[in-house]
Scaffold this motif. Structure first.
Motif, PDB file in Angstrom:
ATOM      1  N   VAL A 145      47.036  75.221  45.649  1.00  0.00           N
ATOM      2  CA  VAL A 145      46.475  76.173  46.612  1.00  0.00           C
ATOM      3  C   VAL A 145      46.100  75.471  47.908  1.00  0.00           C
ATOM      4  CG1 VAL A 145      44.524  77.707  47.069  1.00  0.00           C
ATOM      5  CG2 VAL A 145      45.703  77.804  44.863  1.00  0.00           C
ATOM      6  N   ILE A 146      45.396  74.355  47.796  1.00  0.00           N
ATOM      7  CA  ILE A 146      44.893  73.697  49.004  1.00  0.00           C
ATOM      8  C   ILE A 146      46.033  73.040  49.778  1.00  0.00           C
ATOM      9  CG2 ILE A 146      44.362  71.336  48.261  1.00  0.00           C
ATOM     10  CD1 ILE A 146      42.047  73.747  50.147  1.00  0.00           C
ATOM     11  N   SER A 147      47.094  72.622  49.081  1.00  0.00           N
ATOM     12  CA  SER A 147      48.243  72.051  49.788  1.00  0.00           C
ATOM     13  C   SER A 147      48.965  73.118  50.598  1.00  0.00           C
ATOM     14  CB  SER A 147      49.202  71.405  48.787  1.00  0.00           C
ATOM     15  OG  SER A 147      48.592  70.312  48.137  1.00  0.00           O
ATOM     16  N   ALA A 148      49.022  74.337  50.053  1.00  0.00           N
ATOM     17  CA  ALA A 148      49.679  75.430  50.762  1.00  0.00           C
ATOM     18  C   ALA A 148      48.813  75.978  51.893  1.00  0.00           C
ATOM     19  CB  ALA A 148      50.031  76.544  49.776  1.00  0.00           C
ATOM     20  N   TRP A 149      47.511  76.020  51.677  1.00  0.00           N
ATOM     21  CA  TRP A 149      46.599  76.632  52.628  1.00  0.00           C
ATOM     22  C   TRP A 149      46.146  75.632  53.681  1.00  0.00           C
ATOM     23  CZ3 TRP A 149      42.241  80.340  50.612  1.00  0.00           C
ATOM     24  CH2 TRP A 149      41.803  81.140  51.663  1.00  0.00           C
ATOM     25  N   GLY A 150      45.875  74.418  53.258  1.00  0.00           N
ATOM     26  CA  GLY A 150      45.411  73.397  54.189  1.00  0.00           C
ATOM     27  C   GLY A 150      43.914  73.459  54.418  1.00  0.00           C
ATOM     28  N   PHE A 151      43.364  72.349  54.869  1.00  0.00           N
ATOM     29  CA  PHE A 151      41.943  72.301  55.182  1.00  0.00           C
ATOM     30  C   PHE A 151      41.700  72.821  56.599  1.00  0.00           C
ATOM     31  CE2 PHE A 151      41.261  69.821  51.438  1.00  0.00           C
ATOM     32  CZ  PHE A 151      39.910  69.970  51.158  1.00  0.00           C
ATOM     33  N   PRO A 152      40.512  73.344  56.858  1.00  0.00           N
ATOM     34  CA  PRO A 152      40.177  73.815  58.212  1.00  0.00           C
ATOM     35  C   PRO A 152      40.334  72.701  59.244  1.00  0.00           C
ATOM     36  CG  PRO A 152      38.524  74.509  56.620  1.00  0.00           C
ATOM     37  CD  PRO A 152      39.411  73.549  55.909  1.00  0.00           C
ATOM     38  N   ASP A 153      40.842  73.062  60.405  1.00  0.00           N
ATOM     39  CA  ASP A 153      41.057  72.058  61.444  1.00  0.00           C
ATOM     40  C   ASP A 153      40.501  72.480  62.791  1.00  0.00           C
ATOM     41  OD1 ASP A 153      42.791  74.071  62.092  1.00  0.00           O
ATOM     42  OD2 ASP A 153      44.617  72.865  61.910  1.00  0.00           O
ATOM     43  N   ALA A 249      33.373  65.184  54.333  1.00  0.00           N
ATOM     44  CA  ALA A 249      33.850  65.864  55.541  1.00  0.00           C
ATOM     45  C   ALA A 249      33.086  65.396  56.771  1.00  0.00           C
ATOM     46  CB  ALA A 249      33.718  67.383  55.374  1.00  0.00           C
ATOM     47  N   GLY A 250      31.778  65.222  56.639  1.00  0.00           N
ATOM     48  CA  GLY A 250      30.992  64.740  57.764  1.00  0.00           C
ATOM     49  C   GLY A 250      31.296  63.292  58.119  1.00  0.00           C
ATOM     50  N   ASN A 251      31.694  62.516  57.131  1.00  0.00           N
ATOM     51  CA  ASN A 251      31.969  61.101  57.371  1.00  0.00           C
ATOM     52  C   ASN A 251      33.192  60.907  58.251  1.00  0.00           C
ATOM     53  OD1 ASN A 251      31.736  58.258  57.099  1.00  0.00           O
ATOM     54  ND2 ASN A 251      33.138  58.266  55.371  1.00  0.00           N
ATOM     55  N   VAL A 252      34.279  61.627  57.953  1.00  0.00           N
ATOM     56  CA  VAL A 252      35.527  61.426  58.687  1.00  0.00           C
ATOM     57  C   VAL A 252      35.819  62.561  59.667  1.00  0.00           C
ATOM     58  CG1 VAL A 252      36.532  60.032  56.857  1.00  0.00           C
ATOM     59  CG2 VAL A 252      36.878  62.494  56.826  1.00  0.00           C
ATOM     60  N   GLY A 253      35.052  63.655  59.614  1.00  0.00           N
ATOM     61  CA  GLY A 253      35.240  64.759  60.549  1.00  0.00           C
ATOM     62  C   GLY A 253      36.270  65.771  60.132  1.00  0.00           C
ATOM     63  N   GLN A 254      37.136  65.435  59.180  1.00  0.00           N
ATOM     64  CA  GLN A 254      38.170  66.337  58.687  1.00  0.00           C
ATOM     65  C   GLN A 254      38.674  65.790  57.348  1.00  0.00           C
ATOM     66  OE1 GLN A 254      42.147  65.203  60.866  1.00  0.00           O
ATOM     67  NE2 GLN A 254      40.522  65.380  62.391  1.00  0.00           N
ATOM     68  N   LEU A 255      39.362  66.635  56.586  1.00  0.00           N
ATOM     69  CA  LEU A 255      39.876  66.233  55.285  1.00  0.00           C
ATOM     70  C   LEU A 255      41.330  66.654  55.141  1.00  0.00           C
ATOM     71  CD1 LEU A 255      36.842  67.222  53.008  1.00  0.00           C
ATOM     72  CD2 LEU A 255      37.493  64.918  53.715  1.00  0.00           C
ATOM     73  N   GLU A 256      42.051  65.978  54.260  1.00  0.00           N
ATOM     74  CA  GLU A 256      43.447  66.282  53.991  1.00  0.00           C
ATOM     75  C   GLU A 256      43.595  66.799  52.558  1.00  0.00           C
ATOM     76  OE1 GLU A 256      46.086  66.243  55.863  1.00  0.00           O
ATOM     77  OE2 GLU A 256      45.304  65.256  57.675  1.00  0.00           O
ATOM     78  N   GLY A 257      44.412  67.825  52.385  1.00  0.00           N
ATOM     79  CA  GLY A 257      44.635  68.381  51.067  1.00  0.00           C
ATOM     80  C   GLY A 257      45.230  67.392  50.089  1.00  0.00           C
ATOM     81  N   ARG A 258      46.015  66.437  50.595  1.00  0.00           N
ATOM     82  CA  ARG A 258      46.646  65.443  49.718  1.00  0.00           C
ATOM     83  C   ARG A 258      45.628  64.562  49.006  1.00  0.00           C
ATOM     84  NH1 ARG A 258      50.420  62.604  54.046  1.00  0.00           N
ATOM     85  NH2 ARG A 258      48.436  62.838  55.161  1.00  0.00           N
ATOM     86  N   ALA A 259      44.412  64.522  49.521  1.00  0.00           N
ATOM     87  CA  ALA A 259      43.392  63.654  48.928  1.00  0.00           C
ATOM     88  C   ALA A 259      42.756  64.256  47.687  1.00  0.00           C
ATOM     89  CB  ALA A 259      42.303  63.362  49.962  1.00  0.00           C
ATOM     90  N   PHE A 260      43.093  65.496  47.349  1.00  0.00           N
ATOM     91  CA  PHE A 260      42.417  66.179  46.253  1.00  0.00           C
ATOM     92  C   PHE A 260      43.410  66.593  45.167  1.00  0.00           C
ATOM     93  CE2 PHE A 260      39.811  66.600  50.007  1.00  0.00           C
ATOM     94  CZ  PHE A 260      38.575  66.199  49.528  1.00  0.00           C
ATOM     95  N   SER A 261      44.220  65.646  44.767  1.00  0.00           N
ATOM     96  CA  SER A 261      45.206  65.896  43.715  1.00  0.00           C
ATOM     97  C   SER A 261      44.529  65.873  42.350  1.00  0.00           C
ATOM     98  CB  SER A 261      46.306  64.834  43.765  1.00  0.00           C
ATOM     99  OG  SER A 261      45.774  63.554  43.476  1.00  0.00           O
ATOM    100  N   ALA A 262      45.246  66.408  41.356  1.00  0.00           N
ATOM    101  CA  ALA A 262      44.729  66.390  39.989  1.00  0.00           C
ATOM    102  C   ALA A 262      44.539  64.955  39.495  1.00  0.00           C
ATOM    103  CB  ALA A 262      45.673  67.161  39.067  1.00  0.00           C
TER     104      ALA A 262
END
Length: 343
Positions: A145-153, A249-262
């Protein structure tokens, strides 16, 4: 013997006996974390401050794993997905409404707690290998889901996307805008989270979880509401994971969906076992293994993927010879030293 009893490879060790299991005062946690954080803030450069800030954040998520695994013997493999949920909500609310950072962070924790409660519904009927498989599939579903939707930017509106116009960074809290201050901010929240978990262990919830771990029949006969206390544990675990995601999120300012794999959920659980799920500082050790060790290898010019092999060997060692993890071994040494001093 039931089929569930025959599928025992996921059986978890019992919490270590006294004196290893001795409860530490909440003040000791605060003091130890304060000394550790002050030392890091004084000596670390910008590279290490970023890595150790992430380590402190993830220690909260590991503490959530420790609640389920260490207190109830439940193997949940979707914890890193809940970290992603907390990060997503924190970013989305921060970009859309620009509230104080603490409001976005708390919202991320609450939503992750609610979702953790939903993820924990199978635990009301399942344990062991079955629960592990179900939660792992939930982590995989989140990854898709998060790979398809993406994180807020930083796009307009609550669900907006910044199409080619550059990705906006989530502002840090006003009192922690710099790297050092944000590290101390994260360490302070991590300390509060660890103290919250410890407070649960030494009060009524901890006693109820101990009875449930011995057997649900024993717990029910003692007047424990098994469903309520299991749900409580999953909500607490999810809340801690969500706060961890918001801090990342506060540390780097943004997040990537690839970082939250199973796989990351598997890695998180493995290192919770290696660090030690029965002691509060086991969560800190696991957080350092998750982020500080790869950073060290990168700093030395070694491929960070080497950590996968290192973690595998460490997990095998923990399961074979030290089920209470590194923290448990430290507790044994401290206990021996204390007894030697008393003589």
């Amino acid at each position: 013997m039931s089929m569930q009893d025959t599928l025992s490879p996921m059986a978890v060790p019992a919490p270590p006996a006294a004196p290893i299991r001795r409860q530490y005062p909440l003040l000791a946690i605060a003091l130890a974390m304060a000394v550790f954080s002050a030392a890091i803030a004084f000596f670390a450069n910008a590279f290490w401050l970023s890595a150790l800030t992430s380590a402190m954040a993830l220690s909260l998520s590991v503490a959530g794993v420790a609640v389920l695994y260490g207190q109830l013997g439940l193997v949940s493999l979707c914890q890193f997905a809940l970290v992603g949920v907390g990060g997503w909500v924190t970013l989305r609310i921060g970009h859309a409404f620009q509230p104080p950072f603490e409001a976005s962070l708390l919202a991320g924790g609450v939503v992750a707690a609610l979702l953790g409660l939903v993820f924990g519904l199978p635990a009301l009927r399942l344990r062991g290998l079955y629960l592990a498989l179900v939660t792992l599939m939930l982590a995989g579903a989140f990854q898709i889901v998060i790979s398809a939707w993406g994180f807020p930017d930083g796009g307009p509106g609550f669900l907006g996307r910044a199409d080619g116009s550059g990705r906006a960074m989530l502002p840090r809290p006003a009192l922690a805008a710099e790297a050092i201050s944000y590290f101390l901010y994260t360490a302070a929240i991590a300390t509060l989270g660890l103290m919250l978990v410890q407070a649960h262990k030494i009060t009524r919830p901890g006693r109820a979880w101990a009875l449930i771990r011995k057997g649900e029949t024993v717990a029910i006969s003692s007047g424990v509401n098994v469903l309520a206390y299991k749900a409580w544990a999953f909500a607490l675990s999810g809340f801690l994971a969500g706060i961890a995601g918001g801090l990342l999120a506060g540390n780097v300012g943004q997040l990537e969906g690839r970082a939250f794999s199973a796989f990351e959920s598997l890695n998180l659980f493995a290192l919770a076992t290696v660090g030690g799920a029965f002691h509060w500082y086991g969560a800190v050790i696991a957080g350092l293994l998750l982020r500080a060790l790869p950073a060290l290898l990168t700093d030395l010019g070694i491929d960070g993927y080497v950590t996968i092999g290192i973690f595998g060997v460490a997990l095998f060692h923990a399961l074979a010879t030290a089920p209470s993890g590194i923290a448990g071994q430290i507790a044994v040494l401290l206990a021996r030293f204390t007894r030697g001093g008393e003589r």
